[in-house]
Design an enzyme around this catalytic site. Structure first.
Site, mmCIF file in Angstrom:
data_model
loop_
_atom_site.group_PDB
_atom_site.id
_atom_site.type_symbol
_atom_site.label_atom_id
_atom_site.label_comp_id
_atom_site.label_asym_id
_atom_site.label_seq_id
_atom_site.Cartn_x
_atom_site.Cartn_y
_atom_site.Cartn_z
ATOM 1 N N ARG A 74 51.421 103.603 48.413
ATOM 2 C CA ARG A 74 50.315 103.005 49.168
ATOM 3 C C ARG A 74 48.972 103.437 48.579
ATOM 4 N NH1 ARG A 74 50.949 103.852 55.368
ATOM 5 N NH2 ARG A 74 49.200 102.403 55.377
ATOM 6 N N ASN A 107 43.299 101.624 60.302
ATOM 7 C CA ASN A 107 43.655 101.578 58.887
ATOM 8 C C ASN A 107 43.392 102.910 58.207
ATOM 9 O OD1 ASN A 107 44.123 98.973 59.515
ATOM 10 N ND2 ASN A 107 42.335 98.136 58.465
ATOM 11 N N VAL A 108 44.222 103.193 57.220
ATOM 12 C CA VAL A 108 44.099 104.466 56.498
ATOM 13 C C VAL A 108 43.660 104.207 55.053
ATOM 14 C CG1 VAL A 108 45.771 105.675 57.950
ATOM 15 C CG2 VAL A 108 46.593 104.408 55.957
ATOM 16 N N HIS A 124 43.838 106.878 62.757
ATOM 17 C CA HIS A 124 45.181 107.161 62.236
ATOM 18 C C HIS A 124 45.156 107.960 60.934
ATOM 19 C CE1 HIS A 124 47.204 103.690 64.716
ATOM 20 N NE2 HIS A 124 46.806 104.706 65.450
ATOM 21 N N CYS A 132 47.695 120.610 54.719
ATOM 22 C CA CYS A 132 48.703 121.604 54.344
ATOM 23 C C CYS A 132 49.603 121.910 55.532
ATOM 24 C CB CYS A 132 48.020 122.876 53.841
ATOM 25 S SG CYS A 132 49.232 124.135 53.416
ATOM 26 N N CYS A 135 48.835 126.333 55.788
ATOM 27 C CA CYS A 135 47.537 126.860 56.248
ATOM 28 C C CYS A 135 46.709 125.812 56.999
ATOM 29 C CB CYS A 135 46.741 127.429 55.070
ATOM 30 S SG CYS A 135 46.167 126.163 53.905
ATOM 31 N N GLY A 191 42.200 91.733 63.455
ATOM 32 C CA GLY A 191 43.358 91.956 62.584
ATOM 33 C C GLY A 191 44.316 93.032 63.044
ATOM 34 N N SER A 193 47.794 93.707 65.686
ATOM 35 C CA SER A 193 48.781 93.124 66.589
ATOM 36 C C SER A 193 48.643 93.732 67.988
ATOM 37 C CB SER A 193 50.190 93.355 66.039
ATOM 38 O OG SER A 193 50.402 94.728 65.823
#
Ligand code: APR
Length: 258
Positions: A74, A107-108, A124, A132, A135, A191, A193
């Site tokens: 991705r 969105n990421v 998200h 990590c 830590c 955009g 659902s």
């Protein structure tokens, strides 16, 4: 464009003209025209992968390599794409309302940020960041290729800084998103659902459907999507078509005298 869509666009522009505060909730559909796959389409990400395998803490525990393969693919996809006219139209909207405007995105892919949106809540997480598992350090690594199984300088394994299913949203970002939805006079739902919660619950919140909130006037909800969704019954105005075409049209209309 059809007469019906033209009429709805005019209503949406009117609603925006008198809006004191605007909140925009976006989902994968806004990035579709950039070439980022959505999740629930027939060729979407969740058709090719099981959510539990690649987007849950259990999946990561079981097979971190599989999860990193998914996220590295991705990240590689996002490296090749650009914001589309829909993202840019939202940046133009922000310029009108300044800090009385926010984009809450599921969105990421970071495309809102690349387009220049400043008041942005990525509820998200982000493909750009790692966290990590030892830590807890969060680091922005851009989109450069990462090792198949990346590790932190402390020795522990890194994970994507993404909110997976069965995980809670980051407190600070979520609180800011809720505040923006609760205060807005117009909410644009673009955009998505609208099936994933708590993100989708921002829509009834803007409509003041929470039992404790009868004080302010309900926000006007404008849905922008290819099709009707779970959010459509709550929407006052529906703009059905590709957001990369609809949003620039809407902002152009706003720029014209009423
Ligand atoms: N313009 C407008 N809407 C579009 C376009 C487009 N060009 N292309 C697709 N859509 C719409 C689809 O009709 C659908 O309603 O975008 C929506 C995408 O829905 P999903 O794939 O379910 O994506 P999203 O709503 O963002 O998913 C929410 O679910 O899997 C999780 O964490 C993931 O953040 C994601 C969350």
């Amino acid at each position: 464009m059809s007469d019906e869509l033209d009429r709805e666009l005019a209503r949406a522009a009117d609603a925006l003209r008198s809006a004191a505060r605007v909140c925009v909730l976006t989902g994968a559909g806004i990035s579709a025209e950039s070439g980022v796959p959505t999740f629930r389409a027939s060729d979407g990400l969740w058709e090719g992968h099981r959510i539990e395998d690649v987007a849950s803490p259990f999946g990561f525990e079981r097979d971190p390599r599989l999860v990193w393969n998914f996220y590295n693919a991705r990240r590689a996809n996002v490296r090749t794409v650009q914001p589309n006219p829909g993202h840019h139209a939202l940046t133009r909207l922000e310029a009108r309302w300044d800090d009385r405007f926010a984009v809450v995105t599921q969105n990421v892919d970071g495309l809102h940020r690349v387009a220049g949106t400043k008041n942005l809540y990525e509820i998200h997480g982000s493909l750009y960041r790692t966290r990590c598992t030892g830590c807890g350090e969060v680091a922005d690594r851009g989109l450069d290729a990462l090792p198949e199984l990346p590790h932190c300088h402390c020795g522990a394994m890194l994970r994507p800084d993404i909110v997976w299913f069965h995980e809670s949203l980051p407190d600070d970002v979520w609180t800011a998103a809720v505040t923006s939805a609760a205060k807005c006079s117009v909410m644009l739902v673009v955009g998505t659902s609208a099936v994933v919660h708590p993100a989708a619950s921002l829509i009834p919140l803007a409509k003041r459907q929470a039992s404790w909130d009868h004080v302010r006037r309900p926000a006007i909800v404008i849905e922008v999507n290819m099709t009707r969704t779970e959010a459509s019954d709550l929407a006052d105005i529906g703009l059905y078509g590709p957001s990369g075409q609809i949003l620039p049209k809407l902002v152009d209309l706003l720029d014209q005298p009423a």
